[in-house]
Design a protein around this motif. Sequence first.
Motif, PDB file in Angstrom:
ATOM      1  N   LYS A  92      19.248   6.970 -10.987  1.00  0.00           N
ATOM      2  CA  LYS A  92      18.937   7.663  -9.745  1.00  0.00           C
ATOM      3  C   LYS A  92      19.905   8.822  -9.543  1.00  0.00           C
ATOM      4  O   LYS A  92      21.119   8.625  -9.513  1.00  0.00           O
ATOM      5  CB  LYS A  92      19.011   6.697  -8.559  1.00  0.00           C
ATOM      6  N   MET A  93      19.370  10.026  -9.445  1.00  0.00           N
ATOM      7  CA  MET A  93      20.178  11.213  -9.230  1.00  0.00           C
ATOM      8  C   MET A  93      20.389  11.406  -7.731  1.00  0.00           C
ATOM      9  O   MET A  93      19.552  11.992  -7.044  1.00  0.00           O
ATOM     10  CB  MET A  93      19.496  12.450  -9.822  1.00  0.00           C
ATOM     11  N   GLU A  94      21.497  10.861  -7.228  1.00  0.00           N
ATOM     12  CA  GLU A  94      21.772  10.949  -5.789  1.00  0.00           C
ATOM     13  C   GLU A  94      22.086  12.387  -5.386  1.00  0.00           C
ATOM     14  O   GLU A  94      22.499  13.211  -6.208  1.00  0.00           O
ATOM     15  CB  GLU A  94      22.956  10.041  -5.435  1.00  0.00           C
ATOM     16  N   LYS A 187      28.968  20.295  -6.487  1.00  0.00           N
ATOM     17  CA  LYS A 187      27.641  20.897  -6.653  1.00  0.00           C
ATOM     18  C   LYS A 187      26.940  20.242  -7.839  1.00  0.00           C
ATOM     19  O   LYS A 187      27.574  19.884  -8.833  1.00  0.00           O
ATOM     20  CB  LYS A 187      27.764  22.406  -6.891  1.00  0.00           C
ATOM     21  N   GLN A 188      25.635  20.108  -7.721  1.00  0.00           N
ATOM     22  CA  GLN A 188      24.845  19.544  -8.816  1.00  0.00           C
ATOM     23  C   GLN A 188      23.523  20.303  -8.918  1.00  0.00           C
ATOM     24  O   GLN A 188      22.882  20.594  -7.913  1.00  0.00           O
ATOM     25  CB  GLN A 188      24.554  18.059  -8.576  1.00  0.00           C
ATOM     26  N   SER A 189      23.135  20.626 -10.143  1.00  0.00           N
ATOM     27  CA  SER A 189      21.843  21.269 -10.374  1.00  0.00           C
ATOM     28  C   SER A 189      21.104  20.514 -11.465  1.00  0.00           C
ATOM     29  O   SER A 189      21.720  19.912 -12.350  1.00  0.00           O
ATOM     30  CB  SER A 189      22.034  22.739 -10.781  1.00  0.00           C
ATOM     31  N   ILE A 190      19.771  20.545 -11.388  1.00  0.00           N
ATOM     32  CA  ILE A 190      18.932  19.845 -12.358  1.00  0.00           C
ATOM     33  C   ILE A 190      17.820  20.778 -12.809  1.00  0.00           C
ATOM     34  O   ILE A 190      17.132  21.377 -11.984  1.00  0.00           O
ATOM     35  CB  ILE A 190      18.318  18.564 -11.757  1.00  0.00           C
ATOM     36  N   ARG A 215      23.895  19.451 -14.298  1.00  0.00           N
ATOM     37  CA  ARG A 215      25.230  20.065 -14.329  1.00  0.00           C
ATOM     38  C   ARG A 215      25.928  19.791 -13.004  1.00  0.00           C
ATOM     39  O   ARG A 215      25.357  20.018 -11.932  1.00  0.00           O
ATOM     40  CB  ARG A 215      25.143  21.575 -14.569  1.00  0.00           C
ATOM     41  N   ARG A 216      27.168  19.281 -13.064  1.00  0.00           N
ATOM     42  CA  ARG A 216      27.944  18.989 -11.868  1.00  0.00           C
ATOM     43  C   ARG A 216      29.286  19.711 -11.952  1.00  0.00           C
ATOM     44  O   ARG A 216      29.916  19.752 -13.013  1.00  0.00           O
ATOM     45  CB  ARG A 216      28.210  17.491 -11.718  1.00  0.00           C
ATOM     46  N   ALA A 229      30.536  18.533 -15.554  1.00  0.00           N
ATOM     47  CA  ALA A 229      29.718  17.661 -16.390  1.00  0.00           C
ATOM     48  C   ALA A 229      28.429  18.377 -16.750  1.00  0.00           C
ATOM     49  O   ALA A 229      27.776  18.963 -15.876  1.00  0.00           O
ATOM     50  CB  ALA A 229      29.403  16.347 -15.680  1.00  0.00           C
ATOM     51  N   GLU A 230      28.093  18.355 -18.016  1.00  0.00           N
ATOM     52  CA  GLU A 230      26.822  18.889 -18.498  1.00  0.00           C
ATOM     53  C   GLU A 230      26.111  17.757 -19.219  1.00  0.00           C
ATOM     54  O   GLU A 230      26.507  17.375 -20.323  1.00  0.00           O
ATOM     55  CB  GLU A 230      27.056  20.085 -19.424  1.00  0.00           C
ATOM     56  N   ALA A 231      25.100  17.197 -18.578  1.00  0.00           N
ATOM     57  CA  ALA A 231      24.446  16.001 -19.092  1.00  0.00           C
ATOM     58  C   ALA A 231      22.984  16.264 -19.408  1.00  0.00           C
ATOM     59  O   ALA A 231      22.320  17.048 -18.737  1.00  0.00           O
ATOM     60  CB  ALA A 231      24.557  14.857 -18.085  1.00  0.00           C
TER      61      ALA A 231
END
Length: 246
Positions: A92-94, A187-190, A215-216, A229-231
């Motif tokens: 789950k991407m909170e 920050k987080q992007s998808i 990416r966080r 983080a690059e996942a």
Amino acid sequence: MADHNDENGLLNASPIPLYLQLADIFRYRIDRGVWSEGTMLPPIDVLMKEFSVSRVTVRQALQLLARSGLVKMQRGVGTLVIKSAGERHPVKMETTLDALVEAYRGDTPVVTNISDSSTPPRLTESDGVPAETYHHLRRVHARDGVKYCVISIYLEQGVFEKAEQRFRDEIILPVLMSLDVTVAQAKQSITISKADLEVSRLLDMPLGDPIANVRRVLVDPDNTIIYVAEAVYRGDYIHLEMDLKA
């Protein structure tokens, strides 16, 4: 029959090969129960006519799903749906840092480190102020024998030295938040794309299957970037849920 797509067709004339587009449509129908587990897909001739593509294109799309474990192609019988992609247990991407940390705190995947170095992250001006040095950990996460994520994490060197072994052995975000470290902004992007050769190899998944790039970036009160983080997650292991407020 040659592949043909007019302007009213379901497939489009993009650089993405037709069989990959077709596989995505088939996967969507399985996910939504249009083709449910235990049922047979329409015959290849029917699919050829519906999508205006060749027999080879339909077979290539079905072979991708077969390698994903969703269908079984039986010569002389047809194609059987053997598993719904929706049955997997997604990550789950909170949408808040606290919720994301809590979600990861209870997660216990098998972590396999594949790189441990001082490589710096790729940053933009909007990310914040770069630290002098970073420690880079690249790893693969697996659960129940399925590799679902390959992730590169860059920690500011001083932060990394606070708990080197724990960072190497555990899920990094909960470890980071357990330390005497203040995060002022996160920050987080998808983005959604398709598995390339490297991701396909690392996650044991078919080339071209859907993936989510996450990416966080976390910064401290001085706006110094302390964590990047690059996942890459398998598309079938991602669940994004947002609270839309008026």
